[in-house]
Design a protein around this motif. Structure first.
Motif, PDB file in Angstrom:
ATOM      1  N   UNK A 125       0.872  -1.249  -0.003  1.00  0.00           N
ATOM      2  CA  UNK A 125       0.000   0.061   0.041  1.00  0.00           C
ATOM      3  C   UNK A 125       0.885   1.327   0.036  1.00  0.00           C
ATOM      4  N   UNK A 126       0.133   2.171  -0.422  1.00  0.00           N
ATOM      5  CA  UNK A 126       0.945   3.582  -0.411  1.00  0.00           C
ATOM      6  C   UNK A 126       1.153   4.020   1.044  1.00  0.00           C
ATOM      7  N   UNK A 127       2.480   4.770   1.136  1.00  0.00           N
ATOM      8  CA  UNK A 127       2.675   5.431   2.457  1.00  0.00           C
ATOM      9  C   UNK A 127       2.206   6.904   2.575  1.00  0.00           C
ATOM     10  N   UNK A 128       1.455   7.583   1.430  1.00  0.00           N
ATOM     11  CA  UNK A 128       0.987   8.919   1.609  1.00  0.00           C
ATOM     12  C   UNK A 128      -0.175   9.133   0.724  1.00  0.00           C
ATOM     13  N   UNK A 129      -0.974  10.258   1.179  1.00  0.00           N
ATOM     14  CA  UNK A 129      -2.015  10.678   0.464  1.00  0.00           C
ATOM     15  C   UNK A 129      -1.437  10.900  -1.167  1.00  0.00           C
ATOM     16  N   UNK A 170      -3.495  -0.794  -8.708  1.00  0.00           N
ATOM     17  CA  UNK A 170      -4.960  -0.904  -7.706  1.00  0.00           C
ATOM     18  C   UNK A 170      -4.648  -1.122  -6.247  1.00  0.00           C
ATOM     19  N   UNK A 171      -3.430  -1.926  -6.077  1.00  0.00           N
ATOM     20  CA  UNK A 171      -3.072  -2.098  -4.655  1.00  0.00           C
ATOM     21  C   UNK A 171      -2.590  -0.854  -4.076  1.00  0.00           C
ATOM     22  N   UNK A 172      -1.825  -0.052  -4.741  1.00  0.00           N
ATOM     23  CA  UNK A 172      -1.188   1.153  -4.417  1.00  0.00           C
ATOM     24  C   UNK A 172      -2.385   2.257  -3.957  1.00  0.00           C
ATOM     25  N   UNK A 173      -3.268   2.334  -4.931  1.00  0.00           N
ATOM     26  CA  UNK A 173      -4.240   3.489  -4.771  1.00  0.00           C
ATOM     27  C   UNK A 173      -5.387   3.014  -3.653  1.00  0.00           C
ATOM     28  N   UNK A 179      -7.211   1.830  -0.043  1.00  0.00           N
ATOM     29  CA  UNK A 179      -6.803   1.882   1.337  1.00  0.00           C
ATOM     30  C   UNK A 179      -7.425   3.088   1.864  1.00  0.00           C
ATOM     31  N   UNK A 180      -7.449   3.303   3.269  1.00  0.00           N
ATOM     32  CA  UNK A 180      -7.697   4.320   3.765  1.00  0.00           C
ATOM     33  C   UNK A 180      -6.779   5.416   3.748  1.00  0.00           C
ATOM     34  N   UNK A 181      -7.445   6.693   3.787  1.00  0.00           N
ATOM     35  CA  UNK A 181      -6.454   8.077   3.879  1.00  0.00           C
ATOM     36  C   UNK A 181      -6.192   8.384   4.983  1.00  0.00           C
ATOM     37  N   UNK A 182      -7.203   8.067   6.107  1.00  0.00           N
ATOM     38  CA  UNK A 182      -6.724   8.525   7.627  1.00  0.00           C
ATOM     39  C   UNK A 182      -5.630   8.066   8.141  1.00  0.00           C
ATOM     40  N   UNK A 183      -4.951   8.893   8.867  1.00  0.00           N
ATOM     41  CA  UNK A 183      -3.850   8.608   9.341  1.00  0.00           C
ATOM     42  C   UNK A 183      -2.464   8.398   8.487  1.00  0.00           C
ATOM     43  N   UNK A 184      -2.645   8.810   7.333  1.00  0.00           N
ATOM     44  CA  UNK A 184      -1.454   8.674   6.287  1.00  0.00           C
ATOM     45  C   UNK A 184      -1.161  10.397   6.135  1.00  0.00           C
ATOM     46  N   UNK A 185       0.275  10.436   6.093  1.00  0.00           N
ATOM     47  CA  UNK A 185       0.622  12.008   6.043  1.00  0.00           C
ATOM     48  C   UNK A 185       0.312  12.431   4.302  1.00  0.00           C
ATOM     49  N   UNK A 186       0.515  13.621   4.326  1.00  0.00           N
ATOM     50  CA  UNK A 186       0.172  14.143   2.991  1.00  0.00           C
ATOM     51  C   UNK A 186       1.317  13.768   2.040  1.00  0.00           C
TER      52      UNK A 186
END
Length: 60
Positions: free
Chosen positions: A2-6, A45-48, A50-57
């Motif tokens: 998953x992505x590490x940021x928004x 798709x896997x990277x995009x 997931x939840x945005x909450x709690x991720x840094x910008x």
């Protein structure tokens, strides 16, 4: 993975849309342009997702 940021999620989403033909590849810029070229649709798709909450910008 998953992505590490928004910002990563947003770029992956744009690249995924272009790969699917939902938007023009010429509209992509920066990281999303590179992602579209180098990643498969499944990886994007896997990277995009997931939840945005709690991720840094942004991540350095």
């Amino acid at each position: 993975m998953p992505a590490k940021s928004k910002a990563q999620q947003k770029a992956a989403g744009a690249a995924l849309a272009a790969k699917r033909g939902e938007m023009k590849k010429s509209e992509l810029k920066g990281a999303s342009k590179e992602m579209e070229k180098s990643m498969t649709e499944k990886e994007l798709r896997e990277f995009a997702t997931g939840k945005h909450k709690g991720k840094p910008d942004h991540v350095k």
